[in-house]
Design a protein around this motif. Structure first.
Motif, mmCIF file in Angstrom:
data_model
loop_
_atom_site.group_PDB
_atom_site.id
_atom_site.type_symbol
_atom_site.label_atom_id
_atom_site.label_comp_id
_atom_site.label_asym_id
_atom_site.label_seq_id
_atom_site.Cartn_x
_atom_site.Cartn_y
_atom_site.Cartn_z
ATOM 1 N N ASP A 60 0.839 -1.193 0.000
ATOM 2 C CA ASP A 60 0.000 0.000 0.000
ATOM 3 C C ASP A 60 0.878 1.249 0.000
ATOM 4 O O ASP A 60 2.105 1.166 -0.158
ATOM 5 C CB ASP A 60 -0.980 -0.022 1.177
ATOM 6 C CG ASP A 60 -0.279 0.137 2.530
ATOM 7 O OD1 ASP A 60 0.966 0.214 2.559
ATOM 8 O OD2 ASP A 60 -0.987 0.177 3.558
ATOM 9 N N ILE A 62 -0.133 -6.095 1.470
ATOM 10 C CA ILE A 62 -1.556 -6.438 1.568
ATOM 11 C C ILE A 62 -1.925 -7.348 0.409
ATOM 12 O O ILE A 62 -1.180 -7.485 -0.564
ATOM 13 C CB ILE A 62 -2.454 -5.178 1.544
ATOM 14 C CG1 ILE A 62 -2.282 -4.421 0.224
ATOM 15 C CG2 ILE A 62 -2.144 -4.274 2.728
ATOM 16 C CD1 ILE A 62 -3.217 -3.246 0.055
ATOM 17 N N ALA A 77 -3.289 0.424 -5.247
ATOM 18 C CA ALA A 77 -2.807 0.134 -3.894
ATOM 19 C C ALA A 77 -1.732 1.119 -3.465
ATOM 20 O O ALA A 77 -1.619 1.453 -2.276
ATOM 21 C CB ALA A 77 -2.285 -1.297 -3.823
ATOM 22 N N TYR A 83 -3.718 1.222 3.575
ATOM 23 C CA TYR A 83 -4.755 0.246 3.908
ATOM 24 C C TYR A 83 -5.755 0.857 4.888
ATOM 25 O O TYR A 83 -6.954 0.722 4.738
ATOM 26 C CB TYR A 83 -4.109 -1.008 4.494
ATOM 27 C CG TYR A 83 -5.094 -2.075 4.902
ATOM 28 C CD1 TYR A 83 -5.507 -3.040 3.996
ATOM 29 C CD2 TYR A 83 -5.599 -2.123 6.196
ATOM 30 C CE1 TYR A 83 -6.416 -4.026 4.356
ATOM 31 C CE2 TYR A 83 -6.511 -3.093 6.574
ATOM 32 C CZ TYR A 83 -6.916 -4.047 5.657
ATOM 33 O OH TYR A 83 -7.808 -5.006 6.027
ATOM 34 N N ARG A 115 -9.541 0.571 2.944
ATOM 35 C CA ARG A 115 -10.550 -0.133 3.731
ATOM 36 C C ARG A 115 -11.832 0.675 3.875
ATOM 37 O O ARG A 115 -12.935 0.121 3.897
ATOM 38 C CB ARG A 115 -9.995 -0.469 5.110
ATOM 39 C CG ARG A 115 -10.880 -1.434 5.896
ATOM 40 C CD ARG A 115 -10.249 -1.834 7.196
ATOM 41 N NE ARG A 115 -10.191 -0.717 8.133
ATOM 42 C CZ ARG A 115 -9.866 -0.839 9.423
ATOM 43 N NH1 ARG A 115 -9.536 -2.027 9.893
ATOM 44 N NH2 ARG A 115 -9.832 0.206 10.211
ATOM 45 N N LEU A 147 -9.903 -7.667 0.415
ATOM 46 C CA LEU A 147 -8.878 -6.774 0.939
ATOM 47 C C LEU A 147 -8.463 -7.260 2.317
ATOM 48 O O LEU A 147 -9.305 -7.413 3.210
ATOM 49 C CB LEU A 147 -9.409 -5.336 1.023
ATOM 50 C CG LEU A 147 -8.423 -4.272 1.507
ATOM 51 C CD1 LEU A 147 -7.263 -4.127 0.526
ATOM 52 C CD2 LEU A 147 -9.123 -2.927 1.693
ATOM 53 N N TYR A 183 -4.658 -7.750 5.049
ATOM 54 C CA TYR A 183 -3.205 -7.690 5.215
ATOM 55 C C TYR A 183 -2.586 -9.001 4.745
ATOM 56 O O TYR A 183 -3.214 -10.069 4.832
ATOM 57 C CB TYR A 183 -2.836 -7.449 6.678
ATOM 58 C CG TYR A 183 -2.982 -6.005 7.120
ATOM 59 C CD1 TYR A 183 -2.153 -5.027 6.625
ATOM 60 C CD2 TYR A 183 -3.950 -5.641 8.056
ATOM 61 C CE1 TYR A 183 -2.287 -3.701 7.039
ATOM 62 C CE2 TYR A 183 -4.087 -4.325 8.471
ATOM 63 C CZ TYR A 183 -3.248 -3.357 7.953
ATOM 64 O OH TYR A 183 -3.373 -2.053 8.359
#
Length: 281
Positions: free
Chosen positions: A104, A110, A149, A154, A167, A200, A202
């Protein structure tokens, strides 16, 4: 540049073929074998030109390397037998990409996957500007995911100034993804109907650590609310005791009472009171 080709009705040539069959049979019957053979050659030549175009389908026509147009009208038709015919579907298609590992904006690894709805809009570009337009869609979608990304974190745990994150970005992130994919697929004559993130998370190597961090953040936020509420309750209790004159407390006793109330209200476990049967002095 794409151009429509108006093919001739195939039913007329079916009638022509029927006439040829009759002539071929008559030729062999009356002993005229050579003309009958010539008619057979003509029959086969004309038969090669028949083609069927199904709904939401097209046929790209090429004559000795020269693009002559695309037939999009549905039905049974006839084209020049020398044309090379290539069918291309115009139906909407789904691409459910496998989650890929990327970094990211702040470098966290991720995994992200998308759903893409697309269809061929320009058959000339799809057939001749790229080698394999279906493979092109897959590769360019992956490239667009990697670029997306890198534009956003994230979440905002580390980048507190980030207003949009992968997110929580929602429609804004999906719109950016759709814009990026549309620009990349325009060269292949592809129309992007919808593009959305559908996975999505980690990456596995940091998922556990990030989960603990999220849990810690949640605990801190909950504690903040608990303390905020406890302070208000203690303040209200002291004000009520003072206004109603139930008991007079000096500063030391107020401090002791505040301490006890804060322990009771903020503790993880239920408090176990100690009953004092003697004097409080």
């Amino acid at each position: 540049m794409e151009r429509n080709h108006h093919a001739l009705s195939g039913y007329v040539f079916v009638l022509v073929e029927f006439v040829l069959i009759v002539l071929i049979v008559l030729g062999f019957t009356i002993g005229m074998a050579l003309p009958a053979v010539a008619l057979i050659v003509v029959f086969i030549f004309l038969a090669v030109g028949f083609t069927v175009v199904n709904p939401n389908e097209s046929v790209v026509l090429v004559l000795f390397g020269d693009y002559r147009g695309t037939v999009k009208k549905n039905g049974f038709c006839w084209v020049n037998p020398f044309f090379t015919k290539k069918k291309i579907s115009l139906r909407a298609r789904n691409l459910d990409s496998e989650p890929i590992k990327v970094n990211d904006k702040i470098g966290n690894p991720i995994r992200i996957g998308v759903v893409l709805v697309w269809r061929v809009k320009n058959t000339f570009k799809a057939a001749f500007d790229v080698n394999d337009f279906e493979h092109f869609v897959t590769i360019q979608t992956e490239a667009a995911i990697r670029k997306l990304a890198g534009l956003y974190p994230y979440d905002n745990f580390e980048d507190h100034e980030a207003e949009i994150t992968l997110r929580s970005g929602g429609e804004e992130v999906n719109e950016e993804l759709e814009k990026e994919v549309t620009e990349r697929l325009a060269i292949a004559g592809i129309e992007v109907m919808e593009a959305r993130i559908n996975y999505l998370a980690y990456a596995q190597e940091i998922a556990q650590a990030m989960l603990k961090r999220q849990q810690a953040t949640a605990i801190v936020a909950a504690r903040f609310k608990i303390v905020e509420g406890a302070v208000g309750m203690v303040e209200m209790a002291l004000d009520e005791l003072g206004e109603k004159g139930i008991v007079e407390l000096d500063e030391d006793k107020k401090a002791t009472m505040v301490s006890n109330l804060m322990v009771v209200l903020c503790g993880d476990k239920e408090a176990t009171p100690v009953v004092n049967t003697g004097s409080i002095y």
